[in-house]
Write a protein that holds these residues in place. Sequence first.
Motif, short mmCIF file in Angstrom:
data_model
loop_
_atom_site.label_atom_id
_atom_site.label_comp_id
_atom_site.label_asym_id
_atom_site.label_seq_id
_atom_site.Cartn_x
_atom_site.Cartn_y
_atom_site.Cartn_z
N VAL A 7 0.98 -1.36 -0.17
CA VAL A 7 0.95 -0.26 0.02
C VAL A 7 0.95 1.14 0.33
N SER A 8 1.76 1.54 0.46
CA SER A 8 3.04 2.58 0.42
C SER A 8 3.14 2.69 -1.83
N ASP A 9 2.80 1.81 -2.35
CA ASP A 9 2.98 2.12 -3.55
C ASP A 9 2.64 3.16 -4.16
N PRO A 10 2.93 4.49 -4.64
CA PRO A 10 2.75 5.80 -5.53
C PRO A 10 1.24 5.59 -5.54
N GLU A 11 1.03 4.60 -6.55
CA GLU A 11 0.18 4.32 -7.19
C GLU A 11 -1.25 4.34 -5.94
N VAL A 12 -1.27 4.06 -4.41
CA VAL A 12 -1.69 3.36 -4.30
C VAL A 12 -1.98 4.34 -2.60
N LEU A 13 -3.76 4.86 -3.24
CA LEU A 13 -4.25 6.02 -2.01
C LEU A 13 -4.78 5.68 -0.98
N ASN A 14 -4.31 6.39 0.72
CA ASN A 14 -4.81 5.30 1.79
C ASN A 14 -5.91 6.12 1.94
N TYR A 15 -6.97 5.51 2.42
CA TYR A 15 -7.67 6.30 2.90
C TYR A 15 -8.04 5.44 4.42
N PHE A 16 -7.14 5.57 5.24
CA PHE A 16 -6.73 5.05 7.48
C PHE A 16 -7.20 4.37 7.05
N GLY A 17 -6.92 3.31 6.40
CA GLY A 17 -7.54 1.36 6.60
C GLY A 17 -8.32 0.87 5.50
N ALA A 18 -8.14 1.77 4.05
CA ALA A 18 -9.05 1.19 3.23
C ALA A 18 -8.46 2.15 2.39
N TYR A 19 -7.86 1.34 0.81
CA TYR A 19 -7.44 2.07 -0.22
C TYR A 19 -7.81 1.79 -1.58
N LEU A 20 -7.25 2.98 -2.31
CA LEU A 20 -7.97 2.83 -3.30
C LEU A 20 -6.86 3.14 -4.62
N HIS A 21 -7.08 2.24 -5.97
CA HIS A 21 -5.86 3.18 -6.41
C HIS A 21 -6.35 3.89 -7.79
N SER A 22 -5.05 4.71 -7.76
CA SER A 22 -5.48 6.14 -8.26
C SER A 22 -6.37 6.00 -9.97
#
Length: 219
Positions: free
Chosen positions: A61-76
Amino acid sequence: MREFCSDKYYFRRDYISKDAEATSLYASVVNFIKKSKYPVQKQQIKNTFPGITEIVINLSVSDPEVLNYFGAYLHSSRLVISSKEQWDLRHILIEIVSDHKAHHGTEVYETIQRQMPTVFSQNSAMYSFSAFSILEYLFRDTFQFSRPYIAELGVEIGRPGERLHDLIYSGDEFAISDIKEFCKEHRFQIQSLLDYGNACNDRFFWRDKYTIVSIEQCQ
């Protein structure tokens, strides 16, 4: 397992997959997030990849294309933001940080919500934390981001505690009400104002219960 099941599964160094395209667990997690139209909960990742460690999840989830939604993750690639909306967002940010100061993400979020009420909700960003991630992804080369602060490039962003310390020590007198206001504005918590004031006794002492003043000023 490799000996008896190599015709059904693909074996890598430390994991097994049904997909020949899965070159690493890290890439598989990122691809899993990318396939979802909505933010993927951390528990969904754990359920999909049994045995996955926290370290691998954090790396993925540290991938630059992955957005951190505080416990959830969205791809750019799933962001729903038009070129016009990006242009408007950029100019709102320019206006906010034009005073050459760092601004808290909550302030930025609330300002944008008033002017562009749907831009975050259409991307399932309901809170300032996830909104910050979107803005950082879109404009990381244009503005400076240090969660939870946003500023112009070149503006030094310190931690709230460091900024308050520098602010107090830059003068000869400081009102306790100003400390309270700073803490409120920057969402910074001080357990005891009395203890905090006493901790500054290398340079300040209490003139009264409302104000601390520098020792030099009273000599």
